[in-house]
Motif scaffolding. Structure first.
Motif, PDB file in Angstrom:
ATOM      1  N   VAL A   1     -38.709   1.680  28.753  1.00 42.92           N
ATOM      2  CA  VAL A   1     -39.514   1.785  29.978  1.00 42.92           C
ATOM      3  C   VAL A   1     -38.611   2.332  31.068  1.00 42.92           C
ATOM      4  O   VAL A   1     -37.437   1.943  31.164  1.00 42.92           O
ATOM      5  CB  VAL A   1     -40.065   0.409  30.410  1.00 42.92           C
ATOM      6  CG1 VAL A   1     -40.530   0.436  31.858  1.00 42.92           C
ATOM      7  CG2 VAL A   1     -41.219  -0.011  29.522  1.00 42.92           C
ATOM      8  N   VAL A   2     -39.131   3.235  31.867  1.00 43.34           N
ATOM      9  CA  VAL A   2     -38.359   3.771  32.988  1.00 43.34           C
ATOM     10  C   VAL A   2     -38.884   3.137  34.275  1.00 43.34           C
ATOM     11  O   VAL A   2     -40.081   3.211  34.562  1.00 43.34           O
ATOM     12  CB  VAL A   2     -38.477   5.307  33.051  1.00 43.34           C
ATOM     13  CG1 VAL A   2     -37.856   5.841  34.334  1.00 43.34           C
ATOM     14  CG2 VAL A   2     -37.805   5.932  31.846  1.00 43.34           C
ATOM     15  N   ALA A   3     -37.968   2.497  35.022  1.00 50.71           N
ATOM     16  CA  ALA A   3     -38.322   1.959  36.338  1.00 50.71           C
ATOM     17  C   ALA A   3     -37.940   3.003  37.378  1.00 50.71           C
ATOM     18  O   ALA A   3     -36.752   3.305  37.562  1.00 50.71           O
ATOM     19  CB  ALA A   3     -37.574   0.660  36.592  1.00 50.71           C
ATOM     20  N   LEU A   4     -38.952   3.573  37.999  1.00 46.18           N
ATOM     21  CA  LEU A   4     -38.718   4.636  38.991  1.00 46.18           C
ATOM     22  C   LEU A   4     -38.442   3.949  40.331  1.00 46.18           C
ATOM     23  O   LEU A   4     -39.336   3.782  41.158  1.00 46.18           O
ATOM     24  CB  LEU A   4     -39.968   5.522  39.046  1.00 46.18           C
ATOM     25  CG  LEU A   4     -39.863   6.887  39.690  1.00 46.18           C
ATOM     26  CD1 LEU A   4     -38.766   7.719  39.069  1.00 46.18           C
ATOM     27  CD2 LEU A   4     -41.199   7.614  39.564  1.00 46.18           C
TER      28      LEU A   4
ATOM     29  N   GLU B   1     -34.281  -5.334  21.653  1.00 49.84           N
ATOM     30  CA  GLU B   1     -35.629  -4.964  21.226  1.00 49.84           C
ATOM     31  C   GLU B   1     -36.186  -3.833  22.084  1.00 49.84           C
ATOM     32  O   GLU B   1     -37.137  -3.159  21.671  1.00 49.84           O
ATOM     33  CB  GLU B   1     -36.565  -6.174  21.305  1.00 49.84           C
ATOM     34  CG  GLU B   1     -36.494  -7.107  20.095  1.00 49.84           C
ATOM     35  CD  GLU B   1     -35.221  -7.933  20.057  1.00 49.84           C
ATOM     36  OE1 GLU B   1     -34.616  -8.135  21.137  1.00 49.84           O
ATOM     37  OE2 GLU B   1     -34.831  -8.378  18.971  1.00 49.84           O
ATOM     38  N   ALA B   2     -35.652  -3.645  23.277  1.00 44.92           N
ATOM     39  CA  ALA B   2     -36.162  -2.611  24.171  1.00 44.92           C
ATOM     40  C   ALA B   2     -35.111  -2.259  25.221  1.00 44.92           C
ATOM     41  O   ALA B   2     -34.109  -2.957  25.365  1.00 44.92           O
ATOM     42  CB  ALA B   2     -37.436  -3.092  24.853  1.00 44.92           C
ATOM     43  N   VAL B   3     -35.364  -1.166  25.921  1.00 45.95           N
ATOM     44  CA  VAL B   3     -34.458  -0.733  26.984  1.00 45.95           C
ATOM     45  C   VAL B   3     -35.268  -0.506  28.258  1.00 45.95           C
ATOM     46  O   VAL B   3     -36.352   0.084  28.212  1.00 45.95           O
ATOM     47  CB  VAL B   3     -33.741   0.585  26.596  1.00 45.95           C
ATOM     48  CG1 VAL B   3     -32.780   1.006  27.695  1.00 45.95           C
ATOM     49  CG2 VAL B   3     -32.992   0.436  25.287  1.00 45.95           C
ATOM     50  N   LEU B   4     -34.736  -1.006  29.353  1.00 42.70           N
ATOM     51  CA  LEU B   4     -35.321  -0.720  30.665  1.00 42.70           C
ATOM     52  C   LEU B   4     -34.299   0.124  31.422  1.00 42.70           C
ATOM     53  O   LEU B   4     -33.172  -0.333  31.657  1.00 42.70           O
ATOM     54  CB  LEU B   4     -35.614  -2.031  31.411  1.00 42.70           C
ATOM     55  CG  LEU B   4     -36.041  -1.898  32.880  1.00 42.70           C
ATOM     56  CD1 LEU B   4     -37.332  -1.111  33.016  1.00 42.70           C
ATOM     57  CD2 LEU B   4     -36.218  -3.280  33.511  1.00 42.70           C
ATOM     58  N   ILE B   5     -34.687   1.338  31.777  1.00 39.33           N
ATOM     59  CA  ILE B   5     -33.750   2.226  32.485  1.00 39.33           C
ATOM     60  C   ILE B   5     -34.189   2.355  33.929  1.00 39.33           C
ATOM     61  O   ILE B   5     -35.355   2.694  34.203  1.00 39.33           O
ATOM     62  CB  ILE B   5     -33.698   3.617  31.839  1.00 39.33           C
ATOM     63  CG1 ILE B   5     -33.419   3.482  30.337  1.00 39.33           C
ATOM     64  CG2 ILE B   5     -32.609   4.456  32.483  1.00 39.33           C
ATOM     65  CD1 ILE B   5     -33.346   4.813  29.637  1.00 39.33           C
ATOM     66  N   VAL B   6     -33.267   2.082  34.834  1.00 41.74           N
ATOM     67  CA  VAL B   6     -33.560   2.214  36.256  1.00 41.74           C
ATOM     68  C   VAL B   6     -33.118   3.596  36.701  1.00 41.74           C
ATOM     69  O   VAL B   6     -31.961   3.980  36.493  1.00 41.74           O
ATOM     70  CB  VAL B   6     -32.814   1.139  37.078  1.00 41.74           C
ATOM     71  CG1 VAL B   6     -33.286   1.171  38.512  1.00 41.74           C
ATOM     72  CG2 VAL B   6     -33.029  -0.233  36.484  1.00 41.74           C
TER      73      VAL B   6
END
Lengths: 87, 750
Positions: free
Chosen positions: B189-192, B160-165
């Motif tokens: 969402v991008v996790a910085l 359903e979604a992507v979290l990119i580190v």
């Protein structure tokens, strides 16, 4: 990207001296290897600095003007990457 | 159609929303799973899919702290398995998101438990690479790969979604992967991550500017410190309600570099400064052909010394717990506790249950099986704890270059060294640690050949056979021991070269590794990794090993047969002796008679046990299979030993002790002499001739003879076929080499 002087003739990455800087200008690598290295940031126009010569060859790569990473390369790879040495 | 989030209080309301065709996030109770059902009008006769939490794919370049972030978000609420049919690891974690209502409307009423499943995908540099990890990530994002979990055992649908580190200190390169994901059109969402390091380097990217450039939420965070995780949970809580159009980004690299440059505009430019840095000097030493090898030997020597030294204590304790250890327990008070501890769980079971089939099954089948599994746990935990610490320091990537020089000619990368070295303790942690080998073919090769190396379970067999061969010549015995280890290593690397030239043919991935920054390792990460590995081992290998132990117990215990005539005769003689002594006048004579009677009864027990073993199904199989092993010089008694040790090779020694001396413990007085003096059915030909000993020794160096290893191989290699191939190859090599050794020894007059 930092300014550079592309007037020098390209040499193999393995021929740089430790501490010397340069700009990647091409490679004679297998396409799969070239794609992999490009994905790691070692692509055309990337600013590099040779940290260690020989095997492994270690380079610090500036990626997109923001941040650096260190990449270790086997000798055959380092011999096929062409760089323009910085003055 | 835009999606909306609705907390649903009742099933009636849920039905109403389904009828309307709205997407629904369902939450029935705190911590209860939620599910997203697709929007759109329900088709006639359509059955809604099973409800389960939304899934968020976790992506990122290697060394971006992806796993640390996964551990932070999911804690211990995760499980590890393989993606079906692959050696690639899939970790599925249950993440508690921030309150959805609070996330969208801080003034609104609080919602109940809001969770999602986080899928930890392999670290990749690009989705477009032609590598197994990248292909898998593409398949997961496109909904072509099933990901475990849920009642249905996973479903093949896009997350359903992507979290990119992304690494905040290395933004330009990391954003290329972000661009590739945005092209897929999934809410992102991008996790910085590592924002604290970027801040310290005065190069902290502007998250707001970056979010504008990327067109998706960007959350600065520090997975190690826990900074920004709440904000990340809030951002994730909003995601399943978002939709993203597929984007077209013509020149990803230029787009990524431009976005990165804009995010750090005004910060001092990061350049590759000329001259040698401290890291350069350290790298020069640890990757130097000679100095690097010395450092590597010291580091690995220290690691395995610690492993062997420390793991022994919990292993002894576990052994004592299951099998009993009267000497250790004697110090405990009160007496009943000392007695209970001395008897171990096996002994306690026998005391609590009436003698018979049930007691035998529980004590020798179930408890012995559980003990056989759990005893490996300390080694596995300690190994992964230490390797995790070492990896976190940044050294392991450098060490891989040192070993690459040695292993590359055999088609193995430098990364394979740790698995191969670990396998000298036990093949199970060795095979599991092969996950550190990045290339899929090389990883599979490492898994397949690792069991050739001499594990600690082979040592009792080596000791017995080498003592039979060189009992009074310690120098030759020591050389033979070294030879055993060398042959195992040669078989491993030789098989690796063969596999890489045949079934696992393919170009080796060039040794190009990102060398992470040196840093102090995270204890939390190491502990979570250890916990994860321990659970994986207990869950998958444990169940298989237990089942195998029960089957072998049954084969070795049934059918029940009457005691042999000699045992009956011995007991009758002992009874007569005691009765005769009752009328003796001298107390010494009575005492002597009782001692002798006890010895005769013990001998009767031994004879009965040996008879039971040889009459069991396993014994029958030994007789039936004897012609197969005859060319190696084995009679039916040795064949029983080989078959019974199929599950665990060290069982060979105890089986030989039972068969030839009627006593399980080969170290007891007289047992070894009985084994060495054992004869074949003709009563004159020794069983253990030098030629047979050589044949057995070679066989046990090379044969698989370890079912737990097969179970772990099947799991780690992504299919039972690889385990069967490993078994077949090792058995073939062992058989052929043992045959050659036997014939050669006979020819040389041994």
């Amino acid at each position: 990207m930092p300014s550079r002087e592309p007037c020098r003739s390209p040499v193999a990455l393995s021929q740089l001296r430790p501490g010397q800087r340069g700009v990647v200008c091409g490679s004679a690598l297998d396409p799969a290897d070239a794609s992999f290295l490009e994905a790691m940031g070692l692509c055309c126009n990337a600013d590099i600095r040779l940290c260690r010569a020989g095997a492994p060859c270690i380079v610090a790569v500036t990626t997109g003007g923001a941040g650096t990473c260190r990449i270790g390369l086997s000798r055959p790879l380092a011999e096929r990457i062409m760089v323009t040495p910085a003055p | 159609m835009a999606q909306r989030v609705h907390p649903i209080p009742s099933s009636a309301a849920l039905a109403t929303f389904r009828h309307l065709g709205d997407p629904v996030i369902e939450s029935s109770a705190h911590d209860a799973p939620i599910a997203v059902t697709p929007s759109g009008p329900p088709a006639a006769g359509h059955t809604p899919p099973p409800l389960s939490p939304p899934r968020i794919a976790l992506l990122g370049n290697p060394n971006t702290g992806k796993t640390t972030l996964f551990n932070r978000l999911s804690g211990l609420r995760h499980k590890t398995s393989n993606f079906p049919g692959t050696t690639l690891e899939a970790r599925l974690g249950r993440v508690k998101l921030a309150d959805a209502a609070a996330a969208t409307d801080p003034a609104g009423p609080p919602a109940h438990g809001h969770v999602a499943d986080l899928i930890d995908l392999p670290g990749i540099y690009s989705l477009d690479l032609d590598q197994p990890e990248a292909i898998l990530c593409r398949d997961v994002l496109a909904g072509r790969a099933r990901v475990g979990g849920g009642a249905g055992g996973g479903r093949a649908a896009p997350p359903e979604a992507v979290l990119i580190v992304v690494d905040a200190t290395n933004l330009g390169r990391n954003l290329v992967l972000v661009g590739e994901c945005l092209r897929e059109g999934l809410p992102t969402v991008v996790a910085l991550n590592m924002i604290d390091l970027a801040r310290r380097a005065r190069a902290e990217p502007d998250a707001r500017a970056l979010a504008e450039s990327l067109g998706c939420p960007v959350v600065p965070c520090g997975a190690r410190s826990g900074e920004g995780l709440d904000a990340l949970r809030h951002a994730l809580a909003d995601l399943p309600a978002r939709t993203e159009p597929r984007r077209t980004i013509p020149d990803l690299r230029a787009w990524a570099f431009e976005a990165a440059s804009r995010a750090v505009a005004g910060r001092p430019p990061t350049t590759t400064t000329a001259g040698r840095t401290f890291t350069d000097r350290v790298d020069h030493v640890v990757t130097h052909p000679l100095m690097g090898a010395v450092v590597f030997a010291l580091v690995m020597g220290g690691l395995f010394f610690t492993l062997f030294k420390l793991a022994r204590y919990p292993m002894d304790a576990i052994d004592g717990l299951f099998a009993g250890n009267p000497g250790w327990a004697a110090a405990w008070q009160p007496d009943w506790l000392a007695h209970a501890l001395g008897a171990g769980l096996t002994g306690l079971t026998r005391q609590l249950l009436p003698a018979g089939l049930l007691a035998d099954f529980v004590a020798d089948g179930v408890i012995a099986g559980v003990g056989a599994t759990v005893i490996f746990l300390p080694q596995i935990c300690l190994l992964f704890f230490l390797i995790s610490l070492l990896e976190d320091t940044g050294y392991l990537a450098r060490g891989a270059f040192v070993m690459d020089r040695l292993l590359r000619p055999f088609g193995l990368p430098g990364h394979a060294f740790v698995p191969l070295l670990s396998s000298h303790a036990c093949a199970l942690p060795g095979i599991i640690s092969a996950r550190g080998v990045p290339d899929a073919r090389e990883r599979l090769t490492t898994i397949l050949v690792a069991p050739f190396t001499t594990c600690s379970a082979r040592i009792p067999v080596y000791v017995m056979l080498i003592t039979l061969l060189f009992g009074h010549r310690p120098t030759l015995a020591a050389l033979a021991f070294v030879g055993c280890y060398a042959l195992g290593i040669l078989a491993a690397v030789g098989s690796a070269a063969l596999a890489r030239g045949t079934i696992l043919r393919g170009r080796s991935r060039p040794m190009a590794l990102e060398l992470p920054t040196y840093k102090i390792p995270s204890l939390r990460t190491a502990l979570l990794t250890t916990w994860d590995r321990a659970l994986v081992f207990l869950r998958s290998a444990g169940t298989n090993i237990l089942a195998i132990c029960i089957v072998l117990w049954w084969l070795g215990s049934f059918p029940h047969v009457a005691p042999p005539a000699r045992a009956d005769q011995l007991r009758a003689d002992a009874q007569a002796l005691v009765e005769r002594s009752a009328v003796a006048e001298s107390p010494d004579a009575v005492s002597d008679a009782y001692t002798l009677a006890q010895a005769m009864n013990a001998e009767a027990d031994h004879v009965e046990r040996a008879h039971a073993k040889s009459s069991s199904f396993l014994g029958m199989m030994g007789r039936a299979a004897q012609p197969v092993f005859a060319p190696l010089g084995y009679d039916w008694q040795l064949t029983i030993g080989v078959l019974s040790s199929f599950a665990a090779r060290e069982v060979f020694v105890s089986t030989m002790s039972i068969v030839f001396a009627g006593e399980e413990d080969s170290s007891r007085d007289g047992v070894f002499q009985k084994i060495s003096a054992a004869t074949r059915d003709d009563g004159t030909t020794p069983v253990f001739t030098p030629a047979v000993c050589w044949s057995l020794l070679i066989y046990y160096i090379l044969a698989m003879q370890c079912l737990p290893t097969l179970a772990v191989t099947a799991r780690e290699a992504g299919g039972i076929r690889w385990a069967l191939l490993q078994l077949a190859w090792m058995s073939l090599v062992a058989y052929a080499a043992a045959f050659v050794a036997y014939r050669l020894a006979l020819a040389l007059g041994a």
